[in-house]
Motif scaffolding. Structure first.
Motif, PDB file in Angstrom:
ATOM      1  N   GLN A 163      12.360  11.630   1.023  1.00 28.96           N
ATOM      2  CA  GLN A 163      12.830  10.267   1.229  1.00 28.96           C
ATOM      3  C   GLN A 163      11.646   9.297   1.358  1.00 28.96           C
ATOM      4  N   GLN A 164      10.602   9.742   2.089  1.00 28.53           N
ATOM      5  CA  GLN A 164       9.401   8.936   2.309  1.00 28.53           C
ATOM      6  C   GLN A 164       8.490   8.907   1.082  1.00 28.53           C
ATOM      7  N   ASN A 165       8.875   9.689   0.067  1.00 28.52           N
ATOM      8  CA  ASN A 165       8.060   9.743  -1.144  1.00 28.52           C
ATOM      9  C   ASN A 165       6.763  10.539  -0.985  1.00 28.52           C
ATOM     10  N   TRP A 166       6.639  11.317   0.113  1.00 23.93           N
ATOM     11  CA  TRP A 166       5.440  12.131   0.305  1.00 23.93           C
ATOM     12  C   TRP A 166       5.514  13.361  -0.583  1.00 23.93           C
ATOM     13  N   VAL A 167       6.735  13.844  -0.769  1.00 27.48           N
ATOM     14  CA  VAL A 167       6.948  15.118  -1.435  1.00 27.48           C
ATOM     15  C   VAL A 167       7.902  14.917  -2.595  1.00 27.48           C
ATOM     16  N   GLN A 168       7.642  15.633  -3.690  1.00 33.12           N
ATOM     17  CA  GLN A 168       8.568  15.624  -4.817  1.00 33.12           C
ATOM     18  C   GLN A 168       9.231  16.983  -4.895  1.00 33.12           C
ATOM     19  N   LEU A 211      13.565  -4.623  -7.516  1.00 33.73           N
ATOM     20  CA  LEU A 211      12.754  -3.467  -7.889  1.00 33.73           C
ATOM     21  C   LEU A 211      13.244  -2.202  -7.191  1.00 33.73           C
ATOM     22  N   ALA A 212      13.632  -2.343  -5.923  1.00 33.19           N
ATOM     23  CA  ALA A 212      14.135  -1.181  -5.187  1.00 33.19           C
ATOM     24  C   ALA A 212      15.419  -0.672  -5.843  1.00 33.19           C
ATOM     25  N   ALA A 213      16.266  -1.608  -6.266  1.00 31.91           N
ATOM     26  CA  ALA A 213      17.526  -1.222  -6.912  1.00 31.91           C
ATOM     27  C   ALA A 213      17.266  -0.485  -8.220  1.00 31.91           C
ATOM     28  N   GLU A 214      16.158  -0.851  -8.891  1.00 29.75           N
ATOM     29  CA  GLU A 214      15.812  -0.163 -10.145  1.00 29.75           C
ATOM     30  C   GLU A 214      15.110   1.168  -9.892  1.00 29.75           C
ATOM     31  N   GLY A 215      14.862   1.472  -8.599  1.00 26.17           N
ATOM     32  CA  GLY A 215      14.179   2.718  -8.266  1.00 26.17           C
ATOM     33  C   GLY A 215      12.681   2.659  -8.480  1.00 26.17           C
ATOM     34  N   ASN A 216      12.138   1.451  -8.566  1.00 22.91           N
ATOM     35  CA  ASN A 216      10.692   1.305  -8.736  1.00 22.91           C
ATOM     36  C   ASN A 216      10.003   1.416  -7.369  1.00 22.91           C
ATOM     37  N   PRO A 217       9.074   2.382  -7.205  1.00 21.67           N
ATOM     38  CA  PRO A 217       8.472   2.597  -5.889  1.00 21.67           C
ATOM     39  C   PRO A 217       7.386   1.578  -5.516  1.00 21.67           C
ATOM     40  N   ASP A 257       6.147 -15.249  -9.376  1.00 23.31           N
ATOM     41  CA  ASP A 257       7.017 -14.401 -10.195  1.00 23.31           C
ATOM     42  C   ASP A 257       6.205 -13.726 -11.302  1.00 23.31           C
ATOM     43  N   ARG A 258       5.317 -14.510 -11.907  1.00 22.83           N
ATOM     44  CA  ARG A 258       4.489 -13.978 -12.989  1.00 22.83           C
ATOM     45  C   ARG A 258       3.496 -12.941 -12.442  1.00 22.83           C
ATOM     46  N   ILE A 259       2.981 -13.213 -11.239  1.00 20.31           N
ATOM     47  CA  ILE A 259       2.041 -12.278 -10.600  1.00 20.31           C
ATOM     48  C   ILE A 259       2.734 -10.929 -10.381  1.00 20.31           C
ATOM     49  N   ILE A 260       3.951 -10.977  -9.823  1.00 22.55           N
ATOM     50  CA  ILE A 260       4.662  -9.732  -9.531  1.00 22.55           C
ATOM     51  C   ILE A 260       4.991  -8.993 -10.835  1.00 22.55           C
ATOM     52  N   GLU A 261       5.416  -9.755 -11.850  1.00 19.23           N
ATOM     53  CA  GLU A 261       5.749  -9.099 -13.118  1.00 19.23           C
ATOM     54  C   GLU A 261       4.536  -8.429 -13.751  1.00 19.23           C
ATOM     55  N   LEU A 262       3.391  -9.086 -13.631  1.00 16.51           N
ATOM     56  CA  LEU A 262       2.163  -8.482 -14.152  1.00 16.51           C
ATOM     57  C   LEU A 262       1.854  -7.166 -13.418  1.00 16.51           C
ATOM     58  N   CYS A 263       2.046  -7.172 -12.100  1.00 16.31           N
ATOM     59  CA  CYS A 263       1.768  -5.968 -11.310  1.00 16.31           C
ATOM     60  C   CYS A 263       2.713  -4.827 -11.675  1.00 16.31           C
ATOM     61  N   VAL A 264       3.960  -5.162 -11.938  1.00 16.65           N
ATOM     62  CA  VAL A 264       4.932  -4.145 -12.339  1.00 16.65           C
ATOM     63  C   VAL A 264       4.500  -3.557 -13.689  1.00 16.65           C
ATOM     64  N   GLU A 265       4.128  -4.462 -14.585  1.00 10.09           N
ATOM     65  CA  GLU A 265       3.713  -4.032 -15.925  1.00 10.09           C
ATOM     66  C   GLU A 265       2.471  -3.128 -15.852  1.00 10.09           C
ATOM     67  N   LEU A 266       1.567  -3.423 -14.921  1.00 11.33           N
ATOM     68  CA  LEU A 266       0.344  -2.625 -14.800  1.00 11.33           C
ATOM     69  C   LEU A 266       0.562  -1.369 -13.960  1.00 11.33           C
ATOM     70  N   GLN A 267       1.782  -1.179 -13.465  1.00 14.45           N
ATOM     71  CA  GLN A 267       2.167   0.003 -12.677  1.00 14.45           C
ATOM     72  C   GLN A 267       1.393   0.159 -11.380  1.00 14.45           C
ATOM     73  N   ALA A 268       1.195  -0.968 -10.699  1.00 16.07           N
ATOM     74  CA  ALA A 268       0.533  -0.910  -9.396  1.00 16.07           C
ATOM     75  C   ALA A 268       1.399  -0.116  -8.429  1.00 16.07           C
ATOM     76  N   ASP A 269       0.757   0.582  -7.479  1.00 10.69           N
ATOM     77  CA  ASP A 269       1.508   1.263  -6.433  1.00 10.69           C
ATOM     78  C   ASP A 269       1.767   0.316  -5.268  1.00 10.69           C
ATOM     79  N   TYR A 270       0.766  -0.513  -4.976  1.00  8.71           N
ATOM     80  CA  TYR A 270       0.899  -1.510  -3.918  1.00  8.71           C
ATOM     81  C   TYR A 270       0.380  -2.837  -4.456  1.00  8.71           C
TER      82      TYR A 270
END
Ligand code: SAM
Ligand code: SF4
Ligand code: SF4
Lengths: 386, 89
Positions: free
Chosen positions: B83-88, A231-237, A178-191
Motif C-alpha cells: 500500500q505504501q509502495n515500498w514493496v511490489q 493523477l492519483a485517480a489515474e494511478g500515477n504515483p 499547470d504546465r509545470i506539473i504536466e512537464l513533470c508528469v511527462e518526464l516521469q518525476a517521482d517527486y
C-alpha cells in the motif's frame, strides 16, 4: 529537548542532548554557470574562496557518518563544477550514506549520469526555472539550459534513479503551474517540489520582483490539488509537494526542525552552519578545518546559540506555540529587524509583522520597473566587504 | 489477499539498510527515511525478489518460535508495505 547550554560554566552535564545530524548538506562550491535571481546562496559568496580539498571533504563525510548522519546532499553553487564529484560519490556510498545530487543539470551528460550511478549515487534532483524555454532563459541567464535540463531529466529516469524535479515558484512562473506539473508528469518525476521562493540571499534582494500575490498563490495551490486528485485517480504515483510560502501565513515555519536539531550544512570553505542561510547572522560559526564535526555539533557556540528557548524574547518567550515553531526563522528575524533573536516577523504577534503586510501590499500593486539583480561573481563583489 | 506463492520485491525507488546508530533497519528515499521497527525490518530484509512469501514466513517462524500468529502479522505488514509502495507483490 533540554534548555540551551549558553549560560553558566560548561560542565559535562550541561552538554545538551539534541540527537544526531540526520542531514549533511555539502555545498561543494559556490561556482555556478547560471545566475538565478532567486538564488538562496549568500550575496557575498565571491569573497569566500579556499574550497575544501577532496581529502578534507571525505574526512567531513566520515565524521558526519560517525555522528549518525544518513542523508548526504551534494549542492552548491553547482556541484558538477567539482571535478572530484565522482570520487566523493563513491566515498559517500562506501560510508553508507544515501546520497543526493542537487543540480541545475548544467554540466551533466549521459555518460556522467551512468558513471555516477555506478559509483553509488542514489538520487538526482534537477531544478528548473520554468516550464518553457523563454522564461527559463530569462531567469537562468542561459539560452541553452532548458533543452539541457530536459535531456538530463530523461537520462536520469532511463538510468533508473529516483528523480525529484524542483521548481522555485514566484510571480513570473507560478501562473503556469499547470504546465509545470504536466512537464513533470511527462518526464516521469517521482517527486515534484513546487518550492515557493524563500526570501534569503539573492531572493531577498529581488523580492519585489519575485513575490506573487495571494490570488496567484491560491490559484496555484488549487490547481495543484486538482492535479493531485486527477493523477492519483489515474494511478500515477508521482508526488506533488507544494511548499507554502511563509509570507502569506500568520505563523512562521518551524525552521530547520529547530536550530541544530537535524541539519548540518558545510559550506565550500568549510564553515559549518545549522542551515544553509545562517552565514549572514552576526554569530561566529566553526570551521571543519579547525574542529571536528563532533565538537561542532555538540559544543560549538554557533550550534548551541539558538538551541532550546533561553534565548527567546517576548512575544515568543511566554507563547504557548514556541515548541511548535521555535520562534520561526533566525535569518528572517535578523534580515528584517536587525536582531537575530527577535520573533520572526512572519508571526502576526511580532511587532515587525507590518513589514510582511507591506510586502504583500507591494505584490498587489504589481511588479515595479527595476530589473533583477542576477546572482553572479560581478554582482557578488559589490556585496563582499572583506 | 496475498498469494503465499508470490515473490515480493523492494520498490527500486527505496534502499533498505541496517543503521548501527539507530539499531534499526531504515528505508531510504530522496531526502527522507522511514525507521522500521524490529519485525518490519526482519521482514523487509527478506524481501529480495527471490524468496516467495511462504519462505519468508517459514524463516521467521523458525527464528521466532515463540511468536504466535506470525504468519498473519507478516501478511498484514506486506499488504501495508505494498500500500505504501515500498514493496511490489
Ligand atoms: C542553491 S541550489 C544549488 C544546486 C543547483 N545549483 C541548483 O540550482 O539546483 C539548491 C536548491 O535550492 C533551490 N533554491 C534556490 N534558491 C531558492 C530559494 N530562494 N527558495 C527556495 N529554493 C531555492 C534550487 O532550485 C535548488 O533546487
Ligand atoms: S539556484 Fe541557480 S544560481 Fe543558485 S546555485 Fe542553483 S543554478 Fe546556480
Ligand atoms: S510569538 Fe513566537 S513562539 Fe509564538 S507563534 Fe509567534 S513566533 Fe511562534
Amino acid at each position: 529537548m533540554a534548555g540551551s547550554s549558553c549560560n553558566g560554566a560548561p560542565s559535562l552535564e550541561a552538554v545538551p542532548s539534541h540527537g544526531q545530524p540526520f542531514w549533511l548538506l555539502a555545498e561543494l562550491t559556490y561556482k555556478c554557470p547560471l545566475q538565478c535571481p532567486y538564488c538562496s546562496n549568500p550575496l557575498d559568496f565571491a569573497g569566500h574562496d579556499g574550497e575544501l580539498s577532496t581529502a578534507e571533504w571525505i574526512e567531513v563525510f566520515r565524521q558526519g557518518r560517525e555522528l549518525g548522519a544518513v542523508q548526504l546532499g551534494f549542492s552548491g553553487g553547482e556541484p558538477l563544477v567539482r571535478q572530484d564529484l565522482i570520487e566523493l560519490i563513491r566515498e559517500a556510498r562506501q560510508l553508507g550514506y544515501y546520497s543526493n545530487l542537487i543540480t541545475s543539470g548544467v554540466g551533466l551528460n549521459e555518460r556522467k549520469v551512468a558513471e555516477f550511478r555506478e559509483a553509488g549515487l542514489d538520487h538526482i534532483q534537477v531544478s528548473f526555472q520554468a516550464a518553457d524555454d523563454e522564461v527559463n532563459a530569462m531567469l537562468s541567464g542561459s539560452k541553452k539550459a532548458f533543452e539541457q535540463k530536459l535531456r538530463i531529466a530523461r537520462e536520469v529516469k532511463a538510468q533508473g534513479y529516483p528523480m525529484v524535479l524542483n521548481f522555485v515558484t514566484h510571480r513570473h512562473n507560478i501562473d503556469r503551474i499547470d504546465r509545470i506539473i504536466e512537464l513533470c508528469v511527462e518526464l516521469q518525476a517521482d517527486y515534484v517540489e513546487l518550492a515557493t521562493c524563500q526570501y534569503y540571499g539573492w531572493a531577498y534582494e529581488n523580492r519585489q520582483q519575485l513575490l506573487p500575490t495571494r490570488a496567484q498563490l491560491e490559484r496555484a495551490e488549487r490547481i495543484t490539488n486538482e492535479y493531485r486528485d486527477k493523477l492519483a485517480a489515474e494511478g500515477n504515483p508521482i508526488q506533488l509537494i507544494f511548499v507554502t510560502p511563509d509570507y502569506y501565513e500568520e505563523r512562521p515555519k518551524g525552521c530547520m526542525n529547530g536550530w541544530g536539531q537535524v541539519f548540518l550544512t558545510v559550506t565550500p570553505d568549510g564553515t559549518a552552519l545549522p542551515c544553509h542561510s545562517a552565514r549572514m547572522l552576526p554569530i561566529e560559526f566553526p570551521n571543519v578545518r579547525e574542529q571536528s564535526l563532533e565538537q561542532i555539533w555538540h559544543r560549538s557556540t554557533g550550534f548551541n546559540h539558538f538551541r532550546g528557548d533561553d534565548w527567546m524574547q517576548e512575544p515568543c518567550r511566554s507563547c504557548d506555540e514556541k515548541e511548535k515553531d521555535f520562534g520561526g526563522c533566525r535569518c528572517q528575524a535578523f534580515m528584517m529587524t536587525g536582531d537575530a533573536a527577535a520573533t520572526d516577523p512572519v508571526c502576526s504577534k511580532s511587532p515587525h509583522h507590518d513589514q510582511i503586510v507591506s510586502a504583500r501590499r507591494q505584490a498587489e500593486l504589481g511588479s515595479i520597473e527595476s530589473e533583477f539583480i542576477y546572482r553572479n561573481e560581478r554582482n557578488s563583489r559589490v556585496f563582499y566587504k572583506g | 489477499m496475498i498469494d503465499q506463492a508470490s515473490v515480493p520485491s523492494l520498490n527500486p525507488m527505496f534502499r533498505l539498510q541496517w543503521e548501527p546508530a539507530q539499531q534499526a533497519h531504515v528505508l531510504l528515499y530522496p531526502e527522507g527515511m522511514v525507521r522500521l521497527n524490529g519485525p518490519a525490518g526482519e521482514i523487509l530484509a527478506r524481501v529480495d525478489g527471490q524468496r516467495p512469501v511462504e519462505r519468508i514466513i517459514a524463516e521467521l517462524a523458525l527464528k521466532f518460535p515463540e511468536a504466535e500468529g506470525i504468519d498473519g502479522d507478516i501478511l498484514e505488514f506486506l499488504a501495508e508495505a505494498a500500500q505504501q509502495n515500498w514493496v511490489q507483490l
